[in-house]
Write a protein that holds these residues in place. Structure first.
Motif, short mmCIF file in Angstrom:
data_model
loop_
_atom_site.label_atom_id
_atom_site.label_comp_id
_atom_site.label_asym_id
_atom_site.label_seq_id
_atom_site.Cartn_x
_atom_site.Cartn_y
_atom_site.Cartn_z
N GLN A 142 65.60 27.23 31.98
CA GLN A 142 64.49 26.64 31.91
C GLN A 142 63.80 27.21 33.03
O GLN A 142 62.51 26.79 33.45
N GLN A 143 64.60 27.54 34.36
CA GLN A 143 64.27 28.79 34.75
C GLN A 143 63.42 29.67 34.99
O GLN A 143 62.01 30.07 34.94
N MET A 144 63.49 30.66 33.56
CA MET A 144 63.44 31.40 33.28
C MET A 144 62.17 30.95 32.31
O MET A 144 60.38 31.62 32.36
N LEU A 145 61.49 30.11 31.87
CA LEU A 145 60.53 29.17 31.01
C LEU A 145 59.00 29.42 31.73
O LEU A 145 57.95 29.48 31.92
N GLN A 146 59.71 28.63 33.44
CA GLN A 146 59.19 27.98 34.74
C GLN A 146 57.99 28.97 34.63
O GLN A 146 57.44 29.29 35.40
N MET A 147 59.24 30.27 35.19
CA MET A 147 58.74 31.45 35.67
C MET A 147 57.73 32.15 34.11
O MET A 147 56.65 32.57 34.46
N LEU A 148 57.36 32.07 32.93
CA LEU A 148 56.77 32.61 31.87
C LEU A 148 55.54 31.78 32.09
O LEU A 148 54.16 32.14 31.90
N GLU A 149 55.87 29.90 32.77
CA GLU A 149 54.60 28.91 33.22
C GLU A 149 53.38 29.18 33.79
O GLU A 149 52.78 29.66 33.83
N GLN A 150 54.93 30.16 35.03
CA GLN A 150 53.12 30.65 35.96
C GLN A 150 52.66 31.77 35.54
O GLN A 150 51.86 31.23 36.31
N SER A 151 53.58 32.72 35.51
CA SER A 151 52.43 34.16 34.46
C SER A 151 51.53 32.99 34.00
O SER A 151 50.71 34.24 33.83
N GLN A 152 51.90 32.13 33.00
CA GLN A 152 50.72 31.89 31.87
C GLN A 152 49.38 31.49 33.01
O GLN A 152 48.26 31.29 32.62
N GLY A 153 49.66 30.48 33.75
CA GLY A 153 48.89 29.73 34.87
C GLY A 153 47.99 30.68 35.27
O GLY A 153 46.93 30.73 35.73
N GLY A 154 48.45 31.92 35.92
CA GLY A 154 47.94 33.05 36.19
C GLY A 154 47.04 33.50 35.79
O GLY A 154 45.59 33.79 36.20
N MET A 155 47.23 33.56 34.17
CA MET A 155 46.12 34.02 33.49
C MET A 155 45.18 32.73 33.51
O MET A 155 43.83 33.60 33.73
N ASP A 156 45.39 31.91 33.86
CA ASP A 156 44.19 30.52 33.19
C ASP A 156 43.73 30.93 34.50
O ASP A 156 42.32 30.59 34.08
N GLY A 157 43.84 31.05 35.33
CA GLY A 157 43.54 31.15 36.83
C GLY A 157 42.09 32.35 36.92
O GLY A 157 41.20 32.41 37.73
N MET A 158 43.18 33.46 36.68
CA MET A 158 41.88 34.05 36.66
C MET A 158 40.95 34.10 35.67
O MET A 158 39.78 34.39 35.78
N GLN A 159 41.09 33.90 34.51
CA GLN A 159 39.60 32.73 33.20
C GLN A 159 39.33 32.14 34.46
O GLN A 159 38.18 32.36 34.03
N ASP A 160 39.48 31.20 35.11
CA ASP A 160 38.44 30.87 35.53
C ASP A 160 37.70 30.99 36.54
O ASP A 160 36.67 30.81 37.39
N MET A 161 38.14 32.51 37.74
CA MET A 161 37.92 32.60 38.78
C MET A 161 36.55 33.83 37.95
O MET A 161 35.69 33.78 38.49
N GLN A 162 36.96 34.29 36.60
CA GLN A 162 35.51 34.51 35.96
C GLN A 162 34.69 34.94 36.24
O GLN A 162 33.59 35.27 35.46
N GLU A 163 34.88 32.90 35.46
CA GLU A 163 33.40 32.37 35.86
C GLU A 163 32.70 32.85 36.87
O GLU A 163 31.43 32.44 36.77
N HIS A 164 33.13 32.77 37.86
CA HIS A 164 31.97 33.48 38.88
C HIS A 164 31.53 34.64 39.33
O HIS A 164 31.33 35.02 40.26
N VAL A 165 31.67 34.91 38.71
CA VAL A 165 31.54 36.89 38.97
C VAL A 165 29.94 36.52 37.62
O VAL A 165 30.10 36.00 36.00
N ALA A 166 28.75 37.13 38.25
CA ALA A 166 27.53 36.44 37.31
C ALA A 166 27.18 37.61 36.49
O ALA A 166 27.80 38.44 36.49
N PRO A 167 26.43 36.98 35.22
CA PRO A 167 26.63 38.19 34.27
C PRO A 167 25.56 39.81 34.65
O PRO A 167 26.26 40.63 34.19
N GLN A 168 25.10 39.11 35.68
CA GLN A 168 24.36 40.76 36.41
C GLN A 168 25.60 41.60 36.97
O GLN A 168 25.38 42.66 37.11
N GLU A 169 26.40 40.88 37.53
CA GLU A 169 27.63 41.70 37.78
C GLU A 169 28.46 42.52 37.59
O GLU A 169 28.39 43.18 37.02
N LEU A 170 28.76 41.55 36.34
CA LEU A 170 29.41 42.21 34.96
C LEU A 170 29.36 42.98 34.76
O LEU A 170 29.44 44.08 34.01
#
Length: 188
Positions: A142-170
């Motif tokens: 369970q501890q190992m799976l929680q760590m994996l879920e946290q990694s997954q959450g970080g990647m999901d958060g990165m995708q959310d942040m990516q939305e704040h990069v304007a198309p011309q900036e990208l």
């Protein structure tokens, strides 16, 4: 963990932490999180060029000051000094850190586009291996799976942040990706 995955994790942390770590205590600073950057106008090509020129000077300064920060522990003084240093380069410090943030998020997002599917497959394989491991207790699993879920959450958060990069900036980040990676010392 392979070097490109360690680097990717660092970029995610950098993109999430830079606004807070570098600006939170600067006098007159109204931004509390990366989302507050959403109100700033997109950076321009000339700002990106200036950033590419000035970032190495800032990181060199920060490395020497970081040693002092480690000794003194006074983050407020360090962030005020960082703002003063960046202002001395001719920047509004909030704008400089905005460009740094957007570049880090953009580069991280591009890396995720390239590496994301492989990383997701490795996470899925790691889950299977954890569940099949006969040497771990259920609690350890369970501890190992929680760590994996946290990694997954970080990647999901990165995708959310990516939305704040304007198309011309990208578009600018893509066009100068190699230079940004070189200057920010990010391996491909």
């Amino acid at each position: 963990m392979q070097p490109h995955k360690i680097l990717f994790a660092f970029l995610v942390l950098f993109a999430c932490a830079l606004p807070v770590a570098a600006q939170e205590s600067v006098p007159g600073h109204a931004q509390d999180s990366a989302e507050d950057y959403a109100g700033m106008p997109p950076f321009t090509q000339s700002e990106l060029e200036r950033f590419l020129h000035d970032w190495p000077a800032f990181t060199g300064w920060a490395e020497t000051r970081g040693e002092e920060l480690d000794q003194s522990g006074n983050e407020d003084d360090w962030t005020r000094e960082a703002a003063t240093f960046v202002s001395g380069l001719g920047w509004d410090h909030e704008r400089f850190f905005y460009v740094a943030h957007q570049c880090a998020v953009g580069i991280s997002g591009l890396a995720m586009e390239e590496q994301g599917p492989a990383i997701m497959a490795e996470l899925a394989e790691a889950r299977k291996q954890i569940m099949a491991d006969q040497t771990m207790t259920d609690e350890q699993k369970q501890q190992m799976l929680q760590m994996l879920e946290q990694s997954q959450g970080g990647m999901d958060g990165m995708q959310d942040m990516q939305e704040h990069v304007a198309p011309q900036e990208l578009a600018l980040i893509k066009s100068r990706q190699k230079d940004i990676r070189r200057v920010m010392q990010v391996e491909e």
